[in-house]
Design an enzyme around this catalytic site. Sequence first.
Site, PDB file in Angstrom:
ATOM      1  N   HIS A  21     -29.446  -3.083 -48.401  1.00 15.34           N
ATOM      2  CA  HIS A  21     -30.516  -2.958 -47.398  1.00 15.34           C
ATOM      3  C   HIS A  21     -30.319  -1.688 -46.568  1.00 15.34           C
ATOM      4  O   HIS A  21     -31.246  -0.886 -46.399  1.00 15.34           O
ATOM      5  CB  HIS A  21     -30.495  -4.202 -46.508  1.00 15.34           C
ATOM      6  CG  HIS A  21     -31.422  -4.140 -45.335  1.00 15.34           C
ATOM      7  ND1 HIS A  21     -32.615  -4.820 -45.288  1.00 15.34           N
ATOM      8  CD2 HIS A  21     -31.331  -3.475 -44.151  1.00 15.34           C
ATOM      9  CE1 HIS A  21     -33.220  -4.586 -44.138  1.00 15.34           C
ATOM     10  NE2 HIS A  21     -32.456  -3.774 -43.417  1.00 15.34           N
ATOM     11  N   GLU A  22     -29.107  -1.508 -46.052  1.00 18.12           N
ATOM     12  CA  GLU A  22     -28.839  -0.335 -45.206  1.00 18.12           C
ATOM     13  C   GLU A  22     -28.923   0.958 -46.001  1.00 18.12           C
ATOM     14  O   GLU A  22     -29.259   2.010 -45.448  1.00 18.12           O
ATOM     15  CB  GLU A  22     -27.467  -0.465 -44.549  1.00 18.12           C
ATOM     16  CG  GLU A  22     -27.307  -1.680 -43.647  1.00 18.12           C
ATOM     17  CD  GLU A  22     -28.368  -1.752 -42.568  1.00 18.12           C
ATOM     18  OE1 GLU A  22     -28.857  -0.696 -42.133  1.00 18.12           O
ATOM     19  OE2 GLU A  22     -28.728  -2.883 -42.160  1.00 18.12           O
ATOM     20  N   HIS A  25     -32.390   2.384 -45.702  1.00 20.53           N
ATOM     21  CA  HIS A  25     -32.573   3.142 -44.459  1.00 20.53           C
ATOM     22  C   HIS A  25     -31.865   4.490 -44.534  1.00 20.53           C
ATOM     23  O   HIS A  25     -32.419   5.529 -44.166  1.00 20.53           O
ATOM     24  CB  HIS A  25     -32.001   2.350 -43.279  1.00 20.53           C
ATOM     25  CG  HIS A  25     -32.732   1.084 -42.969  1.00 20.53           C
ATOM     26  ND1 HIS A  25     -34.102   1.005 -42.888  1.00 20.53           N
ATOM     27  CD2 HIS A  25     -32.266  -0.175 -42.695  1.00 20.53           C
ATOM     28  CE1 HIS A  25     -34.451  -0.226 -42.580  1.00 20.53           C
ATOM     29  NE2 HIS A  25     -33.358  -0.966 -42.464  1.00 20.53           N
TER      30      HIS A  25
END
Length: 426
Positions: A21-22, A25
């Site tokens: 997920h990170e 980003h």
Amino acid sequence: MMTVLGIAIFFIGILFSIAWHELGHFATAKWFGIKVPEFMVGFGKTLWSRRIGETEFGVKAIPLGGYIRMIGMIPPAKGETLGRSRRTGPFQGLIDDARQASAMDVLPQDAHRQFYLRAPWKRIIVMFAGPAMNLILAVVLFAIVLMGFGTLTPTTTVSAVSACVVPATATTEVCPPGAPPTPAAAAGFQAGDRIVSFAGQPYDDWSELQQAIRGSSGTVAVTVERDGRLIELTPTLVSTDLRNLEDPEQIVQGGFLGLSPVQQVQRQDIAAVGEEIGTVVGNVGQALVRLPERVPHIFGAVFLGEDRAQDSPVGIVGASRIGGEILAMDAPPGQEIAAMLTLLALVNVSLFLFNLLPIPPLDGGQIFPAVWEAVKRRIAKLRGKPDPGPVDVAKLMPVAYTVALIFVAWSALLFIADVINPVRLT
């Protein structure tokens, strides 16, 4: 030993999902030239870290999520200097502290690399990329399970013939005195029969055959294949209480034959993957909406000794524990692996939807202000007004802290429940 191994493997899978997920980003932020000083999995004390370039990558002690720290997440206030004193007020001091903490990350040479300076559409991409990575991972996992391992699928071959007609509302499957035999038992169906046609219509899909049975009444002709021979049977269907196929909580009236199908592991196609993702996203979305009403149930399971429902929400500990139970099951290794991957895919769908909620400090809490900023700029341009500038997300910090406290309390409640009163598969 297998339970402990399963817990460890699934826990690592959750940590990977958080890091994945990170990464969404991080990659998009770097793509748009935003400086990222930190990339962390977990919160609290740092257990391990390593600096690569300008970013410190690490793992922290509390595995309840993760974050990347981008500089300039909060814009300076209009007409104010960053070094002014902290103002008083119930929330103003909190807002000023958050603004000044954000400004401390910005070195003079990096002033042009701040998050808030990027166009709204770029900020939306950066914040959406994290949840999108979870959705992508969920799709990949479901594709591996459905197309690679396959799923248990009911066939048109008879597994068992029910002895008597028992309504779906009955509390037992034991035949009560005087219960009539099922139409299948009366007509002479046997386990191993493969239903070739029903009422003159050929079928090779159980769900379609089931719908046809429920929509029929009276005497019908059924052709079955038994020991290589075709045999025609003529059961007389009865109408009884049945569970709704789409919502098992609802009871409906329908035609009843009294057969159970053989379940076989069958590989699915890409269309089944898309259908499964759509169904899971809808179900998880409904579960998220219902989370507030689940709080009393979890509280009761922790402090009042109430039974924990099978569909009760679980945290990281609970999900890992279920993963351990899956690996400890007496099942073929392929089915255990498929079940573990399915559970991990469900976790990623949950992360996808939960992070899109338009409240800080979640990703949606940054997406919504960026969308609103784009709308304001468009309106100002159409009206010939000057650019209104970035939305002051610092004013949302009281909401962010409140939500964070609620999340910590909810996580703690789930942790206790998962330890002392866990959801079990068996």
